[in-house]
Scaffold this motif. Sequence first.
Motif, PDB file in Angstrom:
ATOM      1  N   MET A  25       0.828  -1.207   0.000  1.00 54.49           N
ATOM      2  CA  MET A  25       0.000   0.000   0.000  1.00 54.49           C
ATOM      3  C   MET A  25       0.863   1.258   0.000  1.00 54.49           C
ATOM      4  SD  MET A  25      -3.050   1.160  -0.045  1.00 54.49           S
ATOM      5  CE  MET A  25      -3.938   2.674   0.322  1.00 54.49           C
ATOM      6  N   SER A  26       2.025   1.205   0.671  1.00 55.77           N
ATOM      7  CA  SER A  26       2.873   2.391   0.810  1.00 55.77           C
ATOM      8  C   SER A  26       3.379   2.890  -0.528  1.00 55.77           C
ATOM      9  CB  SER A  26       4.049   2.086   1.734  1.00 55.77           C
ATOM     10  OG  SER A  26       4.812   1.011   1.208  1.00 55.77           O
ATOM     11  N   GLU A  27       3.547   1.992  -1.504  1.00 54.34           N
ATOM     12  CA  GLU A  27       4.059   2.402  -2.799  1.00 54.34           C
ATOM     13  C   GLU A  27       3.053   3.251  -3.572  1.00 54.34           C
ATOM     14  OE1 GLU A  27       3.695  -1.033  -5.831  1.00 54.34           O
ATOM     15  OE2 GLU A  27       4.098  -2.004  -3.898  1.00 54.34           O
ATOM     16  N   TYR A  28       1.773   3.146  -3.193  1.00 50.83           N
ATOM     17  CA  TYR A  28       0.753   3.949  -3.858  1.00 50.83           C
ATOM     18  C   TYR A  28       0.382   5.203  -3.065  1.00 50.83           C
ATOM     19  CZ  TYR A  28       0.087  -0.332  -6.572  1.00 50.83           C
ATOM     20  OH  TYR A  28       0.277  -1.423  -7.368  1.00 50.83           O
ATOM     21  N   THR A  29       0.983   5.359  -1.907  1.00 51.44           N
ATOM     22  CA  THR A  29       0.609   6.486  -1.040  1.00 51.44           C
ATOM     23  C   THR A  29       0.842   7.825  -1.711  1.00 51.44           C
ATOM     24  OG1 THR A  29       1.154   5.173   0.921  1.00 51.44           O
ATOM     25  CG2 THR A  29       0.981   7.547   1.199  1.00 51.44           C
ATOM     26  N   GLN A  30       2.008   7.982  -2.348  1.00 52.73           N
ATOM     27  CA  GLN A  30       2.316   9.253  -3.009  1.00 52.73           C
ATOM     28  C   GLN A  30       1.298   9.589  -4.081  1.00 52.73           C
ATOM     29  OE1 GLN A  30       6.475   9.111  -4.273  1.00 52.73           O
ATOM     30  NE2 GLN A  30       6.858  10.861  -2.959  1.00 52.73           N
ATOM     31  N   TRP A  31       0.891   8.587  -4.843  1.00 58.30           N
ATOM     32  CA  TRP A  31      -0.090   8.826  -5.907  1.00 58.30           C
ATOM     33  C   TRP A  31      -1.446   9.198  -5.329  1.00 58.30           C
ATOM     34  CZ3 TRP A  31       1.532   9.575 -10.631  1.00 58.30           C
ATOM     35  CH2 TRP A  31       2.743   8.994 -11.034  1.00 58.30           C
ATOM     36  N   ILE A  32      -1.796   8.567  -4.239  1.00 61.16           N
ATOM     37  CA  ILE A  32      -3.071   8.886  -3.590  1.00 61.16           C
ATOM     38  C   ILE A  32      -3.052  10.323  -3.090  1.00 61.16           C
ATOM     39  CG2 ILE A  32      -4.555   8.360  -1.611  1.00 61.16           C
ATOM     40  CD1 ILE A  32      -3.697   5.432  -1.900  1.00 61.16           C
ATOM     41  N   TYR A  33      -1.932  10.711  -2.431  1.00 59.37           N
ATOM     42  CA  TYR A  33      -1.802  12.082  -1.935  1.00 59.37           C
ATOM     43  C   TYR A  33      -1.849  13.085  -3.097  1.00 59.37           C
ATOM     44  CZ  TYR A  33      -0.546  10.475   2.743  1.00 59.37           C
ATOM     45  OH  TYR A  33      -0.570   9.914   3.995  1.00 59.37           O
ATOM     46  N   LEU A  34      -1.223  12.730  -4.225  1.00 61.29           N
ATOM     47  CA  LEU A  34      -1.214  13.623  -5.382  1.00 61.29           C
ATOM     48  C   LEU A  34      -2.629  13.848  -5.907  1.00 61.29           C
ATOM     49  CD1 LEU A  34       0.230  15.212  -7.594  1.00 61.29           C
ATOM     50  CD2 LEU A  34       0.556  13.062  -8.839  1.00 61.29           C
ATOM     51  N   LEU A  73       7.276  26.453   1.233  1.00 61.01           N
ATOM     52  CA  LEU A  73       7.279  25.033   1.605  1.00 61.01           C
ATOM     53  C   LEU A  73       8.465  24.305   0.979  1.00 61.01           C
ATOM     54  CD1 LEU A  73       3.487  24.128   1.266  1.00 61.01           C
ATOM     55  CD2 LEU A  73       4.797  24.326   3.376  1.00 61.01           C
ATOM     56  N   LEU A  74       8.777  24.660  -0.250  1.00 60.39           N
ATOM     57  CA  LEU A  74       9.848  23.963  -0.960  1.00 60.39           C
ATOM     58  C   LEU A  74      11.210  24.206  -0.335  1.00 60.39           C
ATOM     59  CD1 LEU A  74      10.577  22.244  -3.444  1.00 60.39           C
ATOM     60  CD2 LEU A  74      10.841  24.377  -4.724  1.00 60.39           C
ATOM     61  N   PHE A  75      11.468  25.423   0.133  1.00 57.67           N
ATOM     62  CA  PHE A  75      12.793  25.772   0.620  1.00 57.67           C
ATOM     63  C   PHE A  75      12.938  25.696   2.142  1.00 57.67           C
ATOM     64  CE2 PHE A  75      12.631  28.059  -3.484  1.00 57.67           C
ATOM     65  CZ  PHE A  75      13.721  27.477  -4.084  1.00 57.67           C
ATOM     66  N   TYR A  76      11.813  25.815   2.865  1.00 56.99           N
ATOM     67  CA  TYR A  76      11.919  25.878   4.322  1.00 56.99           C
ATOM     68  C   TYR A  76      11.215  24.724   5.054  1.00 56.99           C
ATOM     69  CZ  TYR A  76      13.489  30.625   3.366  1.00 56.99           C
ATOM     70  OH  TYR A  76      14.176  31.708   2.885  1.00 56.99           O
ATOM     71  N   ALA A  77      10.539  23.879   4.327  1.00 56.02           N
ATOM     72  CA  ALA A  77       9.861  22.762   4.991  1.00 56.02           C
ATOM     73  C   ALA A  77      10.118  21.459   4.240  1.00 56.02           C
ATOM     74  CB  ALA A  77       8.355  23.038   5.081  1.00 56.02           C
ATOM     75  N   THR A  78      11.318  21.357   3.683  1.00 52.05           N
ATOM     76  CA  THR A  78      11.647  20.193   2.856  1.00 52.05           C
ATOM     77  C   THR A  78      11.564  18.892   3.632  1.00 52.05           C
ATOM     78  OG1 THR A  78      13.162  21.598   1.594  1.00 52.05           O
ATOM     79  CG2 THR A  78      13.357  19.221   1.298  1.00 52.05           C
ATOM     80  N   SER A  79      12.133  18.861   4.830  1.00 47.33           N
ATOM     81  CA  SER A  79      12.128  17.619   5.617  1.00 47.33           C
ATOM     82  C   SER A  79      10.715  17.205   5.991  1.00 47.33           C
ATOM     83  CB  SER A  79      12.976  17.805   6.881  1.00 47.33           C
ATOM     84  OG  SER A  79      12.482  18.892   7.653  1.00 47.33           O
ATOM     85  N   TRP A  80       9.894  18.185   6.366  1.00 46.25           N
ATOM     86  CA  TRP A  80       8.502  17.854   6.734  1.00 46.25           C
ATOM     87  C   TRP A  80       7.729  17.317   5.533  1.00 46.25           C
ATOM     88  CZ3 TRP A  80       3.946  20.037   4.836  1.00 46.25           C
ATOM     89  CH2 TRP A  80       2.781  19.615   5.487  1.00 46.25           C
ATOM     90  N   ILE A  81       7.955  17.919   4.361  1.00 42.49           N
ATOM     91  CA  ILE A  81       7.254  17.490   3.153  1.00 42.49           C
ATOM     92  C   ILE A  81       7.637  16.064   2.784  1.00 42.49           C
ATOM     93  CG2 ILE A  81       7.097  17.867   0.653  1.00 42.49           C
ATOM     94  CD1 ILE A  81       7.293  20.843   1.213  1.00 42.49           C
ATOM     95  N   ARG A  82       8.933  15.765   2.880  1.00 47.73           N
ATOM     96  CA  ARG A  82       9.379  14.400   2.574  1.00 47.73           C
ATOM     97  C   ARG A  82       8.839  13.404   3.577  1.00 47.73           C
ATOM     98  NH1 ARG A  82      15.747  15.540   1.004  1.00 47.73           N
ATOM     99  NH2 ARG A  82      15.321  16.504  -1.038  1.00 47.73           N
ATOM    100  N   SER A 123       4.767  16.811  -3.877  1.00 50.83           N
ATOM    101  CA  SER A 123       4.093  17.586  -4.931  1.00 50.83           C
ATOM    102  C   SER A 123       3.329  18.786  -4.394  1.00 50.83           C
ATOM    103  CB  SER A 123       3.121  16.678  -5.701  1.00 50.83           C
ATOM    104  OG  SER A 123       2.196  16.075  -4.807  1.00 50.83           O
ATOM    105  N   LEU A 124       3.227  18.917  -3.069  1.00 52.31           N
ATOM    106  CA  LEU A 124       2.440  20.002  -2.476  1.00 52.31           C
ATOM    107  C   LEU A 124       2.917  21.391  -2.886  1.00 52.31           C
ATOM    108  CD1 LEU A 124       0.213  20.994  -0.617  1.00 52.31           C
ATOM    109  CD2 LEU A 124       1.771  20.719   1.322  1.00 52.31           C
ATOM    110  N   PRO A 125       4.222  21.712  -2.817  1.00 58.05           N
ATOM    111  CA  PRO A 125       4.665  23.060  -3.210  1.00 58.05           C
ATOM    112  C   PRO A 125       4.345  23.401  -4.655  1.00 58.05           C
ATOM    113  CG  PRO A 125       6.383  21.932  -1.991  1.00 58.05           C
ATOM    114  CD  PRO A 125       5.354  20.907  -2.311  1.00 58.05           C
ATOM    115  N   ILE A 126       4.538  22.425  -5.541  1.00 58.62           N
ATOM    116  CA  ILE A 126       4.285  22.680  -6.966  1.00 58.62           C
ATOM    117  C   ILE A 126       2.808  22.921  -7.215  1.00 58.62           C
ATOM    118  CG2 ILE A 126       4.413  21.686  -9.283  1.00 58.62           C
ATOM    119  CD1 ILE A 126       6.882  20.138  -8.355  1.00 58.62           C
ATOM    120  N   ILE A 127       1.961  22.088  -6.609  1.00 57.92           N
ATOM    121  CA  ILE A 127       0.519  22.237  -6.808  1.00 57.92           C
ATOM    122  C   ILE A 127       0.035  23.558  -6.230  1.00 57.92           C
ATOM    123  CG2 ILE A 127      -1.741  21.313  -6.149  1.00 57.92           C
ATOM    124  CD1 ILE A 127      -0.572  18.535  -6.421  1.00 57.92           C
ATOM    125  N   ALA A 128       0.562  23.941  -5.065  1.00 58.79           N
ATOM    126  CA  ALA A 128       0.179  25.219  -4.460  1.00 58.79           C
ATOM    127  C   ALA A 128       0.579  26.381  -5.365  1.00 58.79           C
ATOM    128  CB  ALA A 128       0.830  25.370  -3.089  1.00 58.79           C
TER     129      ALA A 128
END
Length: 215
Positions: A1-10, A44-53, A59-64
């Motif tokens: 299930m974990s391998e599809y998590t990123q796609w689900i979040y996207l 988010l991309l430059f200051y919250a990188t660890s949290w995002i990963r 994909s959150l910063p790009i979509i935002a």
Amino acid sequence: MSEYTQWIYLLVLLALAAIIDRIITLPVLRRWAGRCLLVTGPVLLFYATSWIRGAQLESLPIIAFVTGIGLLSTQNIYCKVSKVKANHPLLRAPTMNLAPNLPEDPVMQQLLQLLHEEIGLPRHKTIRLQTSINFDLGCDGSEAKQLMEALEQEFALDLGDFDTYRYFNPPTFDVFLKRRAKSRGEKVPLTLGMLYLAIKTHSWDTQTLENLSSL
């Protein structure tokens, strides 16, 4: 299930972006939301990188960021649609007499709306392609000048060899311009069909338009 998590979040993030685009219809709200998202993406991309990963939301910063651009570039989209639907003379003035063969495409609708706002469209006269703006609708002087400027701006119309004194008299208070207008001779009808064809081709060619209008 974990391998599809990123796609689900996207997919979830894309769905949220679509929902935001649909529910925020006021121009001022779309503008402020767009600016906030436009700034949030890089932050988010430059200051919250660890949290995002850690949250698997790469994909959150790009979509935002993209959603912010979309909101800013279309901040008036719902306003324009509602205005056309509410103000179009075909809907707002159902008793207006429009000829059966009058085109009903968006160009003619927008032209009728502009004429209705600038000079008024009478209900007791049938509006045809042969209806002249100057003779039948009484457009002249400063009103004619304002109308042509509005047409030029609204439709990105290149007026080319358009001669205002061929169709209209200048304002009554300008004696010098009235003398110039008089030297052009008798006025020629400027028809709705001529304006329609000029807008469709984005250019004004006096001889072509007058010849086609006389057919």
